[in-house]
Design an enzyme around this catalytic site. Structure first.
Site, PDB file in Angstrom:
ATOM      1  N   LYS A   3       1.217   3.610  -3.342  1.00 54.90           N
ATOM      2  CA  LYS A   3       0.582   5.419  -2.340  1.00 54.90           C
ATOM      3  C   LYS A   3       1.849   6.060  -2.832  1.00 54.90           C
ATOM      4  CE  LYS A   3      -3.063   7.082  -1.646  1.00 54.90           C
ATOM      5  NZ  LYS A   3      -3.441   7.752  -1.647  1.00 54.90           N
ATOM      6  N   TYR A  46       0.263  -1.334   0.158  1.00 55.12           N
ATOM      7  CA  TYR A  46       0.106  -0.333   0.466  1.00 55.12           C
ATOM      8  C   TYR A  46       0.882   1.376  -0.026  1.00 55.12           C
ATOM      9  CZ  TYR A  46      -2.850   3.865   1.989  1.00 55.12           C
ATOM     10  OH  TYR A  46      -3.494   5.050   2.507  1.00 55.12           O
TER      11      TYR A  46
END
Lengths: 843, 325
Positions: B137, B133
């Site tokens: 990101k 993640y």
């Protein structure tokens, strides 16, 4: 020996800007062209804007890299040049051995080639000292100032060469240690007190990677002239004597932990250069510039003062004042004349009381003064007294004052290590000590002539036949005392007779003392003031190194001896008195009622203790004076006023005493006290004090002294607090402990006071964690439990409610670290480090 | 302004939509299923470039929240949504001549595993951030900030640990574990962590949109928190209390928790079970090292201050739990 021209250092050395490095050609004294590696802030810049040149000269076996942070922090109009000596650093490997005289000449030809013109400030370390001082003697008109770091120009008399160097100079060892292996370089960089980062240590040895490259280090060490017939001995002697005539400002920056250039070399330089400003960085060693993070900034401050035109600290407002010189022993002499058989001093001895009348005490002081002078104690000498409070101590102190010597007072509260450190910094010429003190002195190999107290009788007897020496002047040094060291190593504080007399006069006036008063002296530093005040003193039976051992009965006994009216005691001693109050007989209680004043001094005294004492002596005025080693007292406050005021922005310490002024310098969001001195109420800031009795200066701590006295005539205390509408001072903690939140600075004390009012909280410490200006408030509580860590939600809610602050975390601890001397000042730095570790999740 | 919000259905997304509507903007909410807000819904997937381009038509500004937020799952899923999706939104915004672009990111993009103590929030580190993640990101944030240009002002907002009533992720799970008596602390929960009450994060994003064209705002990333770091123990205790449960007291050492996290993570991905594993190394790390930030620059640049203090947030959380019965 092979030769090689100068070259540039390899790229990527930490802190070294490659743009500084240049190779310069210059003819040496023999007319041979040599190439030098030099660091120069203006290597390619314009030279017309240069207002000052700083010439940095390294020693052995470092190189110009030593000075990288001086170059990095140079103002734009200052050219900083750091040279590599020939055969050193990245300069020419000449294949020659170059004695001191030639090195001085070499430096001269290099500065000519570089176009160095005055004004020049010379900065040197180690053997760069003699070389650069040789240069200074030949360029005196151009030199504006000289700063020396751990160096020497002379083998002090009666001392042998530093053993490290003697071993290194023994020829086989020298060759093996300096040329064949890089051990000498590693050894020297290891002489740094901090562990150097590996890349920095590697940078120091970068020029010395081969035996050829190291050859000069061997020659450099060989050229340390320790014997009179050494080829460089004459040159060094000429330099050592020549510098006595120098008149320019000098700064000596010293790492006292240096096994090579120890403090005695510092003292030798101080003697030759009496104008020198001196700063000893406690804990720093040979590579003082690496060990003392503040050194470079301090150096620039000193240089900028020079540039500001000498920037003599504004004339001391006291020096010209019309203070009448009434010597510290004047009252003693008067009482001896007026009331020879009257009691001057009562001290417990072998289960009974030894009572000394005024005439005997006065005579003892006079005889000892003459006797000590005959023993070689000269006016201006420092005399350390390692003697418990009592008649001997008082006689020695007044005798020293009488003959013009200065007394170095190190109380046992500093602990043995702190005491040794303090004595090393003050460097007494003589040490008068009881056997325990002598043992410590011997163990620590402290310099100074040792005089056992057992010889005092004999010395006094010899003095009886001798004339009294002339007394000291009003501004001659009288006392070196030490701060408690609760915020760093203890600092030496210098007083002259002028300040001591002013202290005496203030106490006399403020407490309205008359010959009918008498002192119960349970607080070591002030126990000796009775004779100066002309009032009798009684010393309660106690172990002065453990104030908590003072009992109520001991106080009553002492009070009875002199019909005491005034008692000074530390908070710990008062606690001891309260704990043992139940043992007081009716007779004891009656004896205590002669006390007019009870003063809890030395550290903040809790209201509970003060109330307890007040119940014992209802008629006395129970007070707590506020002050510090640098100026004492500043304020005092009566317990009733503390009660009437209630909770406030800290500890109420009262109004300034007569002749004392208090101002506040506001603290900014970064925790710096930058505000102009002001008496505006309600402003949190550093407390500054002006008073006739404030210190003359800190001892061998030039930078600390300058910072504390930067407002001419004022002493910055390092305490933070605020004034109220009635001009009363409230103390909120130490400047170093201020918490800098995004909402502004917070003093820890009012927060702790509020939290300690929560039932179940015995003690609290308020500290900050996180970066300056964005710190979080953390409260650490002692609740009597065994648990350590995060407090429960209920206590957390209570703490936030009573403080009104967004406290990030409430933590529990079994106890809080406190200072050794008073056993009461919280070591908030240690608490903050603990909290920071815990709250970061590191273990 | 006509504003397209991607990911308008989540806790923060719906709060952003509501805040922008409240400020009088014309808001389109783009996500796969109805947002449940008062905005005009446009249904679609950000991995579908044409759907994004169609939604973007006529927009003056974009708030890009849509992302795959999960502690587990294959990297390719994260890349497709978080990187590919962001590329689609940027391309469509550029094509549509959008003037303001607020990218919603996470402080984890700059977090490489050390304790963060008053951290100012550094540059995104795609190679060093922890977990799929955060890494994807990080790439997305760098792409977005690189798109800052004369025509389109881009700003990245990194709210840390957003929570509030209606949170089906963090809050609901903690409450669930607390009720089941399976909530425990790591290293006694002494690490300080920042969090953000959802309304404060939404207001910061709205402010960023207002001020996107200012030189001190555009092209930069800002960490957003409540500015009230608390110990993990207190955060979990407050959430449990709001849910009517006792505070957690049991504690396990961080080393054990991290090890257990990794093992569970592996077992989870091998067995291919759907949903979230109960603890992962990432969470263990998050709950045992400090994460709090110095957001002075954020407050100044955005002219914003967290309006709802934690206490008020917890009070609203309690009301929400009580309303659920």
């Amino acid at each position: 020996m092979s030769t090689a021209p100068a070259c540039l250092p390899p790229p990527g050395l930490p802190g070294l800007d490659p743009r500084w490095s240049v190779v310069v050609e210059a003819r040496d004294a023999d007319g041979v062209s040599r190439s030098w590696h030099v660091l120069d802030t203006h290597a390619d810049g314009p030279e017309e804007d240069i207002r000052l040149t700083v010439l940095c000269v390294h020693g052995n076996p470092t190189w110009s890299y030593l000075w990288r942070s001086v170059l990095a922090s140079a103002p734009a109009d200052v050219r900083v040049i750091a040279v590599d000596h020939l055969d050193m650093g990245f300069s020419d490997r000449t294949g020659t051995v170059r004695p001191l005289a030639q090195r001085v000449a070499d430096l001269g030809s290099l500065t000519s080639a570089l176009g160095v013109v005055g004004p020049v400030v010379v900065v040197a370390h180690d053997w760069g000292g003699p070389i650069s001082l040789g240069w200074v003697l030949e360029h005196q008109d151009e030199v504006a100032g000289v700063a020396l770091l751990n160096t020497a120009v002379h083998q002090p008399d009666a001392s042998r060469a530093p053993s490290v160097i003697r071993v290194a100079r023994a020829t086989p060892v020298r060759h093996a240690a300096t040329v064949l292996t890089p051990a000498f370089i590693r050894g020297t960089t290891a002489l740094s007190g901090r562990r150097l980062p590996p890349d920095v240590a590697a940078a120091y040895s970068a020029p010395y990677r081969s035996a050829d490259a190291r050859a000069a280090i061997g020659d450099f060490v060989a050229d340390i002239p320790l014997e009179d017939d050494h080829v460089s001995a004459g040159t060094l002697e000429a330099i050592a004597e020549g510098i006595r005539a120098l008149t320019m400002p000098v700064l000596l920056l010293w790492g006292p932990g240096d096994p090579v250039f120890s403090d005695r070399y510092l003292h030798d330089l101080e003697e030759r250069l009496p104008q020198a400003d001196v700063h000893r960085y406690e804990g720093a060693r040979h590579l003082v510039i690496e060990d003392a993070p503040a050194l470079v900034a301090d150096l620039w401050t000193w240089i900028s003062d020079l540039r500001a035109g000498g920037a003599e600290q504004a004339a001391d407002d006291r020096a010209g004042s019309a203070q009448v010189d009434r010597p510290m022993w004047a009252a003693l002499a008067e009482r001896a004349a007026a009331d020879p058989d009257g009691l001057a001093l009562a001290e417990p001895r072998d289960g009974s009381w030894r009572r000394i009348p005024w005439a005997l005490l006065d005579a003892n002081v006079a005889r000892l003064a003459s006797g000590l002078a005959a023993e070689g104690v000269r006016p201006g000498d420092r005399v350390s007294v390692l003697i418990p409070v009592g008649a001997d101590l008082i006689a020695v102190i007044y005798a020293c004052w009488r003959l013009g010597a200065s007394v170095v007072v190190t109380d046992a509260g500093l602990g043995p290590r702190g005491m040794v450190r303090a004595l090393r910094s003050a460097a007494p010429d003589h040490i008068v000590a009881v056997p325990k003190g002598l043992a410590l002195v011997r163990l620590a190999a402290l310099p100074g002539r040792r005089i056992p107290v057992s010889r005092l009788v004999e010395i006094a007897r010899a003095g009886a036949a001798l004339p009294l020496p002339a007394g000291p002047g009003l501004d001659d040094e009288a006392l070196v005392a030490f701060t408690s060291g609760s915020t760093g190593p203890a600092k030496g504080v210098v007083y002259a007779h002028r300040q001591l007399q002013a202290t005496r006069d203030l106490l006399q006036e403020h407490y309205g003392l008359t010959p009918d008063d008498a002192l119960v002296a349970a607080f070591a530093p002030w126990a000796v003031l009775g004779p100066a005040l002309g009032i009798p003193s009684a010393i309660p039976d106690m172990d002065v190194t453990a104030p908590r051992t003072l009992t109520a009965r001991a106080v009553a006994d002492a009070t009875r001896q002199v019909r005491g009216t005034l008692m000074w005691a530390s908070p710990a001693a008062l606690t001891g008195v309260l704990k043992t109050a139940s043992a007081l007989t009716d007779d004891d209680l009656a004896a205590l009622q002669s006390l007019r004043y009870v003063l809890g001094a030395g550290a903040p005294v809790s209201a509970a203790i003060l109330h307890g004492i007040q119940r014992l002596v209802p008629g006395a005025s129970v007070r707590t004076p506020y002050g510090m080693t640098e100026v004492l007292p500043v304020c005092d406050v009566v317990i009733d006023d503390i009660d009437a005021a209630g909770p406030g922005p800290g500890v109420l310490v009262g109004n300034p005493l007569p002749g004392v002024e208090v101002r506040i310098s506001e603290v900014d969001g970064e925790g710096r006290a930058r505000g102009l001195l002001s008496d505006a109420p309600g402003v949190l800031g550093e407390v500054a004090v002006r008073a006739p009795h404030r210190k003359v200066r800190y001892d061998r701590l030039w930078a600390t002294e300058r910072a504390s006295s930067r407002d001419a005539g004022w002493h910055r205390t390092g305490d933070v607090g605020s004034l109220d509408e009635r001009g009363r001072l409230w103390i909120a903690g130490r400047l170093a402990h201020v918490i800098t939140t995004v909402d502004g600075p917070i003093g820890p004390v009012p927060v702790e006071q509020a939290v300690e009012r929560i039932p179940g909280v015995d003690r609290a410490a308020c500290v900050g964690v996180g970066p300056t200006g964005a710190q979080l408030v953390v409260v650490v509580c002692v609740t009597g439990g065994r648990e350590e860590g995060v407090a429960n939600l209920a206590l957390t809610d209570d703490v936030r409610a009573v403080t009104g602050l967004d406290v990030a975390a409430v933590l529990l601890r079994r106890d809080l670290p406190v200072d050794i001397r008073h056993q009461s000042k919280i070591d908030r730095r240690a608490v903050a480090e603990w909290a920071d570790r815990l709250l970061a999740g590191r273990r | 302004m006509r504003i397209l919000v991607t990911g308008g259905r989540g806790l923060l997304g719906s709060a952003v939509v509501t805040e922008l509507l409240h400020r009088g903007h014309n808001v389109l909410s783009f996500q796969r299923s109805p947002s449940g807000t008062d905005a005009h819904d446009v249904l679609g997937d950000i991995t579908d470039p044409s759907a994004v381009a169609a939604a973007m038509r006529g927009a003056d500004a974009v708030v890009h929240l849509a992302a795959l937020v999960s502690m587990s799952g294959p990297l390719s899923d994260f890349e497709r949504v978080n990187v590919g999706g962001t590329q689609n939104v940027i391309a469509a915004a550029q094509a549509a001549g959008v003037g303001r672009f607020v990218h919603v990111s996470s402080p984890s993009v700059a977090h490489v595993g050390r304790a963060l103590v008053g951290d100012p929030g550094g540059r995104a580190e795609p190679d060093h951030a922890r977990g799929h993640y955060a890494r994807t990101k990080a790439v997305a944030e760098l792409l977005a900030l690189a798109a800052d240009s004369e025509g389109m002002a881009v700003t990245s907002i990194r709210p840390h640990l957003v929570w509030g009533p209606g949170d089906t992720q963090l809050i609901a799970r903690i409450a669930q574990r607390a009720r089941a008596g399976r909530l425990f602390l790591i290293d006694h929960g002494a690490a300080l962590i920042d969090s953000t009450y959802v309304d404060n994060a939404a207001e910061a994003i709205a402010q960023a949109l207002d001020r996107a064209t200012l030189p001190e705002v555009r092209g930069r990333a800002f960490v957003v928190t409540n500015g009230q770091p608390r110990t993990v123990a207190e955060m979990l205790g407050r959430i449990a209390a709001a849910a009517g449960c006792p505070a957690p007291r049991r504690s396990v050492p961080a080393s054990l928790a991290k090890g257990a996290g990794s093992a569970v993570e592996r077992a989870w991905s091998i067995s291919g079970r759907a949903g979230e594993p109960p603890i992962t190394r990432f969470i263990a790390e998050q709950l045992s090292t400090a994460h709090w930030f110095d957001q002075r620059l954020t407050c100044e640049a955005l002219d914003w201050h967290p309006r709802i203090p934690l206490d008020e947030g917890f009070r609203r959380l309690r009301e929400w739990f009580e309303s659920l019965g």
